[in-house]
Motif scaffolding. Structure first.
Motif, PDB file in Angstrom:
ATOM      1  N   VAL A 140     -13.921 -13.896  19.582  1.00 54.92           N
ATOM      2  CA  VAL A 140     -14.903 -13.493  20.198  1.00 54.92           C
ATOM      3  C   VAL A 140     -14.904 -13.642  21.890  1.00 54.92           C
ATOM      4  CG1 VAL A 140     -16.655 -13.531  18.449  1.00 54.92           C
ATOM      5  CG2 VAL A 140     -16.261 -15.565  19.678  1.00 54.92           C
ATOM      6  N   GLY A 141     -14.069 -14.620  22.365  1.00 52.48           N
ATOM      7  CA  GLY A 141     -13.353 -14.698  23.525  1.00 52.48           C
ATOM      8  C   GLY A 141     -13.092 -13.714  24.272  1.00 52.48           C
ATOM      9  N   LEU A 142     -12.303 -12.740  23.490  1.00 50.19           N
ATOM     10  CA  LEU A 142     -11.876 -11.622  24.257  1.00 50.19           C
ATOM     11  C   LEU A 142     -12.670 -10.834  24.958  1.00 50.19           C
ATOM     12  CD1 LEU A 142      -9.162 -10.657  21.564  1.00 50.19           C
ATOM     13  CD2 LEU A 142      -8.511 -11.365  23.995  1.00 50.19           C
ATOM     14  N   ASN A 143     -13.985 -10.964  24.599  1.00 53.43           N
ATOM     15  CA  ASN A 143     -15.060  -9.871  25.062  1.00 53.43           C
ATOM     16  C   ASN A 143     -14.761  -9.607  26.433  1.00 53.43           C
ATOM     17  OD1 ASN A 143     -17.400  -8.225  24.739  1.00 53.43           O
ATOM     18  ND2 ASN A 143     -18.504  -9.838  25.583  1.00 53.43           N
ATOM     19  N   THR A 144     -14.625  -8.484  27.338  1.00 51.76           N
ATOM     20  CA  THR A 144     -14.566  -8.114  28.535  1.00 51.76           C
ATOM     21  C   THR A 144     -13.342  -8.515  28.900  1.00 51.76           C
ATOM     22  OG1 THR A 144     -15.392 -10.291  29.651  1.00 51.76           O
ATOM     23  CG2 THR A 144     -16.948  -8.899  28.911  1.00 51.76           C
ATOM     24  N   LEU A 145     -12.422  -9.050  28.490  1.00 49.21           N
ATOM     25  CA  LEU A 145     -11.027  -9.401  29.142  1.00 49.21           C
ATOM     26  C   LEU A 145      -9.962  -8.210  28.986  1.00 49.21           C
ATOM     27  CD1 LEU A 145     -10.839 -13.120  27.776  1.00 49.21           C
ATOM     28  CD2 LEU A 145     -11.774 -12.265  30.017  1.00 49.21           C
ATOM     29  N   GLY A 146     -10.314  -6.974  28.103  1.00 50.46           N
ATOM     30  CA  GLY A 146      -9.485  -6.089  28.161  1.00 50.46           C
ATOM     31  C   GLY A 146      -8.031  -5.950  27.644  1.00 50.46           C
ATOM     32  N   ILE A 147      -7.992  -6.829  26.597  1.00 48.03           N
ATOM     33  CA  ILE A 147      -6.871  -7.222  25.848  1.00 48.03           C
ATOM     34  C   ILE A 147      -6.876  -7.466  24.312  1.00 48.03           C
ATOM     35  CG2 ILE A 147      -6.439  -9.690  26.531  1.00 48.03           C
ATOM     36  CD1 ILE A 147      -3.526  -9.158  27.041  1.00 48.03           C
ATOM     37  N   SER A 148      -5.938  -7.055  23.608  1.00 54.29           N
ATOM     38  CA  SER A 148      -5.896  -7.372  22.412  1.00 54.29           C
ATOM     39  C   SER A 148      -4.584  -7.330  21.660  1.00 54.29           C
ATOM     40  CB  SER A 148      -6.896  -6.627  21.339  1.00 54.29           C
ATOM     41  OG  SER A 148      -6.682  -5.366  21.473  1.00 54.29           O
ATOM     42  N   MET A 149      -4.324  -7.663  20.478  1.00 52.98           N
ATOM     43  CA  MET A 149      -2.911  -7.561  19.989  1.00 52.98           C
ATOM     44  C   MET A 149      -2.976  -7.271  18.460  1.00 52.98           C
ATOM     45  SD  MET A 149      -1.599 -11.520  19.956  1.00 52.98           S
ATOM     46  CE  MET A 149       0.022 -11.085  19.643  1.00 52.98           C
ATOM     47  N   VAL A 150      -1.557  -6.987  17.829  1.00 53.90           N
ATOM     48  CA  VAL A 150      -1.552  -6.504  16.176  1.00 53.90           C
ATOM     49  C   VAL A 150      -0.432  -7.328  15.900  1.00 53.90           C
ATOM     50  CG1 VAL A 150      -3.116  -4.544  16.356  1.00 53.90           C
ATOM     51  CG2 VAL A 150      -0.593  -4.376  16.877  1.00 53.90           C
ATOM     52  N   ARG A 151      -0.243  -7.649  14.779  1.00 54.47           N
ATOM     53  CA  ARG A 151       0.883  -7.748  14.024  1.00 54.47           C
ATOM     54  C   ARG A 151       1.124  -6.652  12.933  1.00 54.47           C
ATOM     55  NH1 ARG A 151       4.159 -12.634  10.809  1.00 54.47           N
ATOM     56  NH2 ARG A 151       5.164 -11.351   9.277  1.00 54.47           N
ATOM     57  N   ILE A 152       2.394  -6.070  13.063  1.00 49.15           N
ATOM     58  CA  ILE A 152       2.377  -5.034  12.098  1.00 49.15           C
ATOM     59  C   ILE A 152       3.768  -5.446  11.055  1.00 49.15           C
ATOM     60  CG2 ILE A 152       2.554  -2.411  11.925  1.00 49.15           C
ATOM     61  CD1 ILE A 152       1.997  -2.107  14.695  1.00 49.15           C
ATOM     62  N   ASP A 153       3.536  -5.205   9.922  1.00 47.68           N
ATOM     63  CA  ASP A 153       4.635  -5.337   8.904  1.00 47.68           C
ATOM     64  C   ASP A 153       4.958  -4.146   8.309  1.00 47.68           C
ATOM     65  OD1 ASP A 153       5.003  -8.490   8.563  1.00 47.68           O
ATOM     66  OD2 ASP A 153       2.908  -8.079   8.778  1.00 47.68           O
ATOM     67  N   TYR A 154       6.176  -3.868   8.006  1.00 53.19           N
ATOM     68  CA  TYR A 154       6.571  -2.533   7.424  1.00 53.19           C
ATOM     69  C   TYR A 154       7.790  -2.946   6.416  1.00 53.19           C
ATOM     70  CZ  TYR A 154       5.750  -1.064  12.261  1.00 53.19           C
ATOM     71  OH  TYR A 154       5.112  -1.033  13.514  1.00 53.19           O
ATOM     72  N   LYS A 157       0.871  -1.317  -0.109  1.00 51.90           N
ATOM     73  CA  LYS A 157      -0.045  -0.067  -0.006  1.00 51.90           C
ATOM     74  C   LYS A 157       0.964   1.279   0.099  1.00 51.90           C
ATOM     75  CE  LYS A 157      -3.109  -2.697   2.654  1.00 51.90           C
ATOM     76  NZ  LYS A 157      -3.770  -2.813   4.233  1.00 51.90           N
ATOM     77  N   LYS A 158       0.061   2.428   0.005  1.00 49.52           N
ATOM     78  CA  LYS A 158       0.893   3.911  -0.176  1.00 49.52           C
ATOM     79  C   LYS A 158       1.976   3.909   0.931  1.00 49.52           C
ATOM     80  CE  LYS A 158      -1.491   7.053  -1.841  1.00 49.52           C
ATOM     81  NZ  LYS A 158      -2.303   8.569  -2.035  1.00 49.52           N
ATOM     82  N   LEU A 159       1.519   3.574   1.911  1.00 50.80           N
ATOM     83  CA  LEU A 159       2.327   3.908   3.287  1.00 50.80           C
ATOM     84  C   LEU A 159       3.269   2.803   3.549  1.00 50.80           C
ATOM     85  CD1 LEU A 159      -0.133   5.447   5.857  1.00 50.80           C
ATOM     86  CD2 LEU A 159       1.471   6.521   4.046  1.00 50.80           C
ATOM     87  N   GLY A 160       3.142   1.638   3.015  1.00 50.57           N
ATOM     88  CA  GLY A 160       4.293   0.418   3.120  1.00 50.57           C
ATOM     89  C   GLY A 160       4.266   0.045   4.459  1.00 50.57           C
ATOM     90  N   SER A 161       3.031  -0.264   4.947  1.00 47.04           N
ATOM     91  CA  SER A 161       2.889  -1.093   6.241  1.00 47.04           C
ATOM     92  C   SER A 161       1.408  -1.659   6.216  1.00 47.04           C
ATOM     93  CB  SER A 161       2.989  -0.026   7.280  1.00 47.04           C
ATOM     94  OG  SER A 161       1.695   0.938   7.356  1.00 47.04           O
ATOM     95  N   ASN A 162       1.241  -2.803   7.099  1.00 49.01           N
ATOM     96  CA  ASN A 162       0.224  -3.454   7.222  1.00 49.01           C
ATOM     97  C   ASN A 162      -0.070  -3.897   8.610  1.00 49.01           C
ATOM     98  OD1 ASN A 162      -2.012  -5.094   5.369  1.00 49.01           O
ATOM     99  ND2 ASN A 162      -1.451  -6.181   6.996  1.00 49.01           N
ATOM    100  N   VAL A 163      -1.499  -3.588   9.328  1.00 48.08           N
ATOM    101  CA  VAL A 163      -1.521  -4.135  10.617  1.00 48.08           C
ATOM    102  C   VAL A 163      -2.569  -5.252  10.615  1.00 48.08           C
ATOM    103  CG1 VAL A 163      -2.770  -3.266  12.604  1.00 48.08           C
ATOM    104  CG2 VAL A 163      -1.289  -1.665  11.277  1.00 48.08           C
ATOM    105  N   THR A 164      -2.252  -6.233  11.092  1.00 46.37           N
ATOM    106  CA  THR A 164      -3.076  -7.491  11.326  1.00 46.37           C
ATOM    107  C   THR A 164      -3.757  -7.167  12.602  1.00 46.37           C
ATOM    108  OG1 THR A 164      -2.064  -8.641   9.721  1.00 46.37           O
ATOM    109  CG2 THR A 164      -3.466  -9.795  11.022  1.00 46.37           C
ATOM    110  N   ALA A 165      -4.728  -7.088  12.838  1.00 46.04           N
ATOM    111  CA  ALA A 165      -5.354  -6.948  14.437  1.00 46.04           C
ATOM    112  C   ALA A 165      -6.006  -8.257  14.844  1.00 46.04           C
ATOM    113  CB  ALA A 165      -6.288  -5.621  14.533  1.00 46.04           C
TER     114      ALA A 165
END
Length: 217
Positions: free
Chosen positions: A84-98, A69-77
């Protein structure tokens, strides 16, 4: 009397801070029922008797995202919309490629603090403090493989790969659904657009420059 007032003020501050992020769960889990028509702050719980191991599982973070893409990065959330099991657990993560010279443009997470770890490559990262607390002070750091950096909740931050090889980072966020506001997209790409007169005055440029910027988004 003064000591009692101070104690009350401190308790109020502590309670308001506790409510500033995702609420604590009141049961073992509350797997999100994405088919429910009920709207609450978060997602309605699925009947626990039909919950499966797959509700707490996802794959794919071993695969590189598309950085063409134009900015040269990609976020996989990986958030509650992915697990769906993350509901109410207050945490998440991402992989970011540059890609080389790739940028994760200045943005904020309105509901989460982020902690980022570089897995491969290098990153130039930074965040800007709020107007009043520290007068928009910029904190930056060059990161290499294995380095960790924290972006406080709600503050504008960015990551840039200055090198000539690909970079991979993993981020953890203190919300099941942290949200992302990319500054340029929000300001110049809103629908309907913000008045060019308003933006021209805010950025102290002419309207033609604003029109050109809006056309990019």
């Amino acid at each position: 009397m003064a000591a009692k007032i101070l104690l009350i003020a401190l308790l109020a501050l502590a309670s308001s801070h506790a409510l500033a992020s995702d609420p604590s769960p009141l049961q073992d889990f509350c797997v999100a029922d994405m088919d429910s028509k009920v709207r609450v702050n978060g997602f309605v719980c699925k009947d626990p008797t039909v919950v499966k191991a797959e509700d707490f599982f996802s794959t794919g973070l071993d695969k590189a995202g598309d950085t063409g893409k134009k900015l040269g990065s990609n976020v996989t959330a990986v958030n509650v919309n992915k697990i769906v099991g993350l509901n109410t657990l207050g945490i998440s993560m991402v992989r970011i490629d540059y890609a080389p010279k790739g940028l994760n443009a200045p943005h904020t997470h309105p509901r989460a603090t982020e902690i980022l770890t570089v897995i491969e490559g290098q990153l130039f990262v930074g965040f800007v403090t709020s107007n009043s607390d520290n007068g928009n002070r910029l904190f930056t750091k060059m990161l290499k493989k294995g380095d960790v950096f924290v972006f406080p909740e709600g503050l504008i931050h960015f990551q840039f790969n200055p090198g000539h090889t690909n970079t991979v980072a993993i981020g953890a966020l203190s919300s099941q659904n942290p949200g992302t506001i990319t500054i340029a997209n929000a300001v110049f790409g809103s629908k309907p657009p913000i008045s060019d007169e308003v933006l021209a005055k805010a950025f102290q440029v002419d309207k033609k420059t604003i029109d050109w910027l809006q056309a990019q988004f």
